[in-house]
Design an enzyme around this catalytic site. Structure first.
Site, PDB file in Angstrom:
ATOM      1  N   ASN A 150      43.237  30.957 160.393  1.00 63.99           N
ATOM      2  CA  ASN A 150      42.414  31.171 161.590  1.00 63.99           C
ATOM      3  C   ASN A 150      40.913  31.164 161.302  1.00 63.99           C
ATOM      4  OD1 ASN A 150      42.825  33.704 160.305  1.00 63.99           O
ATOM      5  ND2 ASN A 150      42.120  34.728 162.145  1.00 63.99           N
ATOM      6  N   GLY A 226      47.382  37.511 156.349  1.00 54.46           N
ATOM      7  CA  GLY A 226      48.284  36.677 157.138  1.00 54.46           C
ATOM      8  C   GLY A 226      49.135  37.559 158.021  1.00 54.46           C
ATOM      9  N   SER A 227      50.311  37.077 158.371  1.00 56.35           N
ATOM     10  CA  SER A 227      51.151  37.822 159.318  1.00 56.35           C
ATOM     11  C   SER A 227      51.881  38.966 158.618  1.00 56.35           C
ATOM     12  CB  SER A 227      52.162  36.874 159.958  1.00 56.35           C
ATOM     13  OG  SER A 227      53.030  36.389 158.963  1.00 56.35           O
ATOM     14  N   THR A 228      52.332  39.919 159.420  1.00 62.83           N
ATOM     15  CA  THR A 228      53.076  41.063 158.869  1.00 62.83           C
ATOM     16  C   THR A 228      54.409  40.597 158.273  1.00 62.83           C
ATOM     17  OG1 THR A 228      51.986  42.542 160.400  1.00 62.83           O
ATOM     18  CG2 THR A 228      54.076  43.307 159.495  1.00 62.83           C
ATOM     19  N   THR A 230      55.079  37.778 156.766  1.00 63.43           N
ATOM     20  CA  THR A 230      54.822  37.229 155.430  1.00 63.43           C
ATOM     21  C   THR A 230      54.426  38.339 154.457  1.00 63.43           C
ATOM     22  OG1 THR A 230      54.078  35.177 156.447  1.00 63.43           O
ATOM     23  CG2 THR A 230      53.504  35.491 154.147  1.00 63.43           C
ATOM     24  N   GLU A 248      46.426  42.354 154.285  1.00 63.24           N
ATOM     25  CA  GLU A 248      45.767  42.384 155.607  1.00 63.24           C
ATOM     26  C   GLU A 248      46.672  41.619 156.556  1.00 63.24           C
ATOM     27  OE1 GLU A 248      43.092  43.768 156.638  1.00 63.24           O
ATOM     28  OE2 GLU A 248      42.094  44.279 154.760  1.00 63.24           O
ATOM     29  N   CYS A 282      42.367  38.067 164.231  1.00 63.71           N
ATOM     30  CA  CYS A 282      43.204  39.273 164.135  1.00 63.71           C
ATOM     31  C   CYS A 282      42.551  40.450 164.846  1.00 63.71           C
ATOM     32  CB  CYS A 282      43.457  39.593 162.672  1.00 63.71           C
ATOM     33  SG  CYS A 282      41.923  39.759 161.762  1.00 63.71           S
ATOM     34  N   GLU A 457      39.488  45.818 152.376  1.00 67.46           N
ATOM     35  CA  GLU A 457      38.509  44.859 151.843  1.00 67.46           C
ATOM     36  C   GLU A 457      37.112  45.425 152.118  1.00 67.46           C
ATOM     37  OE1 GLU A 457      40.168  41.222 153.821  1.00 67.46           O
ATOM     38  OE2 GLU A 457      40.254  40.495 151.763  1.00 67.46           O
TER      39      GLU A 457
HETATM   40  P1  NAD Z   1      51.054  33.425 157.631  1.00 65.10           P
HETATM   41  O1  NAD Z   1      51.526  34.762 157.222  1.00 65.10           O
HETATM   42  O2  NAD Z   1      52.028  32.478 158.187  1.00 65.10           O
HETATM   43  O3  NAD Z   1      50.366  32.669 156.405  1.00 65.10           O
HETATM   44  C1  NAD Z   1      49.305  33.249 155.677  1.00 65.10           C
HETATM   45  C2  NAD Z   1      49.308  32.650 154.285  1.00 65.10           C
HETATM   46  O4  NAD Z   1      50.490  33.074 153.621  1.00 65.10           O
HETATM   47  C3  NAD Z   1      49.330  31.127 154.269  1.00 65.10           C
HETATM   48  O5  NAD Z   1      48.538  30.659 153.193  1.00 65.10           O
HETATM   49  C4  NAD Z   1      50.795  30.827 154.024  1.00 65.10           C
HETATM   50  O6  NAD Z   1      51.041  29.579 153.433  1.00 65.10           O
HETATM   51  C5  NAD Z   1      51.173  31.954 153.092  1.00 65.10           C
HETATM   52  N1  NAD Z   1      52.608  32.253 153.051  1.00 65.10           N
HETATM   53  C6  NAD Z   1      53.546  31.967 153.987  1.00 65.10           C
HETATM   54  N2  NAD Z   1      54.761  32.359 153.547  1.00 65.10           N
HETATM   55  C7  NAD Z   1      54.593  32.908 152.323  1.00 65.10           C
HETATM   56  C8  NAD Z   1      55.460  33.503 151.363  1.00 65.10           C
HETATM   57  N3  NAD Z   1      56.770  33.615 151.573  1.00 65.10           N
HETATM   58  N4  NAD Z   1      54.911  33.976 150.235  1.00 65.10           N
HETATM   59  C9  NAD Z   1      53.594  33.912 150.003  1.00 65.10           C
HETATM   60  N5  NAD Z   1      52.728  33.327 150.852  1.00 65.10           N
HETATM   61  C10 NAD Z   1      53.210  32.843 152.010  1.00 65.10           C
HETATM   62  O7  NAD Z   1      49.848  33.689 158.622  1.00 65.10           O
HETATM   63  P2  NAD Z   1      49.033  32.600 159.438  1.00 65.10           P
HETATM   64  O8  NAD Z   1      49.927  32.087 160.536  1.00 65.10           O
HETATM   65  O9  NAD Z   1      48.397  31.647 158.495  1.00 65.10           O
HETATM   66  O10 NAD Z   1      47.855  33.485 160.056  1.00 65.10           O
HETATM   67  C11 NAD Z   1      47.977  34.222 161.221  1.00 65.10           C
HETATM   68  C12 NAD Z   1      48.288  35.683 160.915  1.00 65.10           C
HETATM   69  O11 NAD Z   1      47.301  36.221 160.051  1.00 65.10           O
HETATM   70  C13 NAD Z   1      48.282  36.565 162.136  1.00 65.10           C
HETATM   71  O12 NAD Z   1      49.374  37.454 162.077  1.00 65.10           O
HETATM   72  C14 NAD Z   1      46.968  37.329 162.022  1.00 65.10           C
HETATM   73  O13 NAD Z   1      46.937  38.577 162.672  1.00 65.10           O
HETATM   74  C15 NAD Z   1      46.872  37.486 160.555  1.00 65.10           C
HETATM   75  N6  NAD Z   1      45.487  37.744 160.151  1.00 65.10           N
HETATM   76  C16 NAD Z   1      45.160  39.015 159.756  1.00 65.10           C
HETATM   77  C17 NAD Z   1      43.849  39.301 159.400  1.00 65.10           C
HETATM   78  C18 NAD Z   1      43.449  40.680 158.949  1.00 65.10           C
HETATM   79  O14 NAD Z   1      42.335  40.815 158.464  1.00 65.10           O
HETATM   80  N7  NAD Z   1      44.289  41.684 159.069  1.00 65.10           N
HETATM   81  C19 NAD Z   1      42.889  38.286 159.444  1.00 65.10           C
HETATM   82  C20 NAD Z   1      43.265  37.016 159.865  1.00 65.10           C
HETATM   83  C21 NAD Z   1      44.570  36.753 160.208  1.00 65.10           C
END
Ligand code: NAD
Length: 475
Positions: A150, A226-228, A230, A248, A282, A457
């Protein structure tokens, strides 16, 4: 068609098995480049390079490392235009956002930590008869960084810069959906003369590259955004090696508007906090709660503002709403809108896709008449969709704000600072804004409570994460 390359041991290099994935421009729906579909063997090469580089990099003084960070920051700024365009084409976000937010903040991540690391020194406790105590920090070793799509370069560098500043060497994985600016950063690191192996970037799928990083025994700490879902998978994969984890994750943030707020400022900011980056931040306040006496006036004014947001070609300087990041994400967001209707939601504006070529465009959508406890209000949509609900009491709105599994951020609007602070203290989230949104001092802790996060962070908090902390006590 351009082929993106991995960055390992200072070299731009193809994946070992020669496999690539298509990289799509979400505003056109067309493949425009290819990204390495790397596997565990590529991660192993990167870890070996990082291990080799660690002794020399960690032995540099903080100010010597800071010089490299500062050079990288300058080169990001120098390349603002091409980096911003690449981010917009990869992600679908308006070019005005890439130029004013994503790329400047990526440069600032490096310049900020180039300064911050100089203050992150050993320190002494005053002697209270329990020994003369000092605390020393040393880099934890080779670390992993995994980031989402994002805010691609912004969040990638928010991890990589402090890891490098702390003296760690890094194996990093950007999102496979938005790999381009991390690839361009690799070229910048070469130009900056960063020693080979200090930063390694491996592109590919989460289940291959991400999982290999999580499991690798030589990676001592891993910072993930990333997502919860993951995040939980990573925690399982990382458990075997007991590596330190910083996570995060998702958010479902409340935007609480009291009747005594500054109406115009609240309205203008709520448009941004709901729909900036197509709602794919997020920190977006996707649940808007408005005190009942103000509800009708605020809702009607908000609808009028949202209706006139300019949506279209993200590379056009006046565009305010671009495309969502991918076909898969487009379908997910559209299914969330359909579900909101079955849950009794009334669409006030939007609620449909927008046909612009083959791109993935969704009209900014505002929904009312939903229970705070329905799935639309409990689960993360992460798209241009916000709900609006009236409230009658502080108690109700605090209960609703805290009712989700998440606890990342919250916003409160009121001219009564005592009331706003009282409510802020009761909101279960890592950050609460009062009468503002997205304002950030990079020294402050950033992260979530509950299923939004583990660890923080920002400033010294992330530097501590990337460091071993040692107490020496002299008698
Ligand atoms: P995602 O979890 O699908 O992917 C994030 C990263 O993790 C990507 O690089 C992906 O390739 C990698 N990944 C996927 N599966 C994995 C696995 N099994 N093992 C290790 N790595 C893996 O998230 P997304 O769709 O890229 O991003 C959107 C999500 O990120 C939303 O849930 C959003 O809320 C969250 N987000 C959180 C913050 C925060 O600061 N808390 C900031 C930005 C985005």
């Amino acid at each position: 068609m351009e082929k993106i390359l991995n960055y390992i041991g200072g070299e731009l290099t193809p994946p070992l098995d020669g496999a690539y994935l298509d990289n799509v421009n979400p505003a056109t729906g067309k493949v425009y480049s290819q990204v390495p579909d790397s596997k565990a063997a590529d991660v192993k090469r990167a870890v070996d390079a990082a291990k080799k580089a660690f002794p020399a990099w960690s032995a540099l003084s903080a100010s010597e490392r800071a010089k490299y960070l500062s050079k990288i920051s300058d080169l990001i700024t120098k390349n603002l235009e091409p980096l911003a365009l690449a981010e917009t084409i990869d992600n679908g976000k308006p070019i005005s956002v890439s130029k004013s937010v994503d790329i400047p903040r990526s440069a600032e991540n490096f310049s900020f930590f180039s300064e911050m690391i100089k203050e992150f020194t050993s320190y002494e406790f005053d002697d209270r008869g329990k020994g003369r105590n000092t605390v020393h920090h040393s880099p934890v070793g080779v670390v992993g960084c995994i980031s989402p799509w994002n805010l691609p370069l912004y969040l990638f560098t928010w991890k990589v810069a402090p890891a490098l500043a702390a003296g760690c060497t890094v194996v990093a994985k950007p999102s496979e959906v938005t790999p381009m600016t991390a690839y361009l950063l690799a070229k910048i690191c070469q130009e900056a003369g960063l020693p080979p192996g200090v930063l390694n970037i491996v592109h590919g799928l989460g289940q291959n590259v991400g999982s290999a990083i999580s499991k690798d025994p030589d990676i001592k700490a891993l910072s993930f955004t990333g997502s919860t879902v993951t995040g939980k998978m990573i925690a399982k994969d990382a458990a075997e090696t007991m590596k330190r984890l910083h996570l995060e994750m998702g958010g479902k943030n409340a935007n609480i508007i009291f009747a005594d707020c500054d109406f115009e400022k609240t309205l203008e900011t709520t448009v941004r906090s709901s729909f900036a980056n197509q709602g794919q931040i997020c920190l977006c306040g996707s649940r808007i709660f408005v005190e009942r006496p103000l509800y009708e006036k605020f809702r009607n004014a908000l609808v009028e503002k949202v209706k006139v947001l300019k949506q279209g070609d993200p590379t056009h300087p006046e565009t305010q709403q671009g495309a969502v990041v991918s076909k898969i994400h487009f379908e997910k967001v559209m299914s969330c809108i359909a579900r909101a209707k079955t849950e009794g939601g009334k669409i006030l504006t939007g609620g449909h896709d927008v046909k612009i070529g083959e791109g993935y465009f969704i009209a900014p959508t505002l929904i009312e008449e939903l229970s705070p406890y329905c799935k639309t209000n409990q689960e993360e949509v992460f798209g241009p969709v916000a709900t609006i609900t009236p409230f009658d009491s502080e108690e109700d709105v605090i209960e609703w704000a805290n009712s989700t599994q998440y606890g990342l951020a919250g916003t409160i609007w009121s001219n009564d600072e005592n009331k706003a602070e009282r409510v802020a203290l009761k909101i279960d989230s890592g950050i609460v804004w009062i009468n503002t949104w997205m304002l950030r001092d990079l020294r402050t802790p950033f992260g979530g409570m509950k299923e939004s996060g583990r660890g923080r962070e920002g400033g010294k908090y992330i530097l501590e994460f990337f460091s071993n902390v040692k107490n020496i006590c002299k008698g």
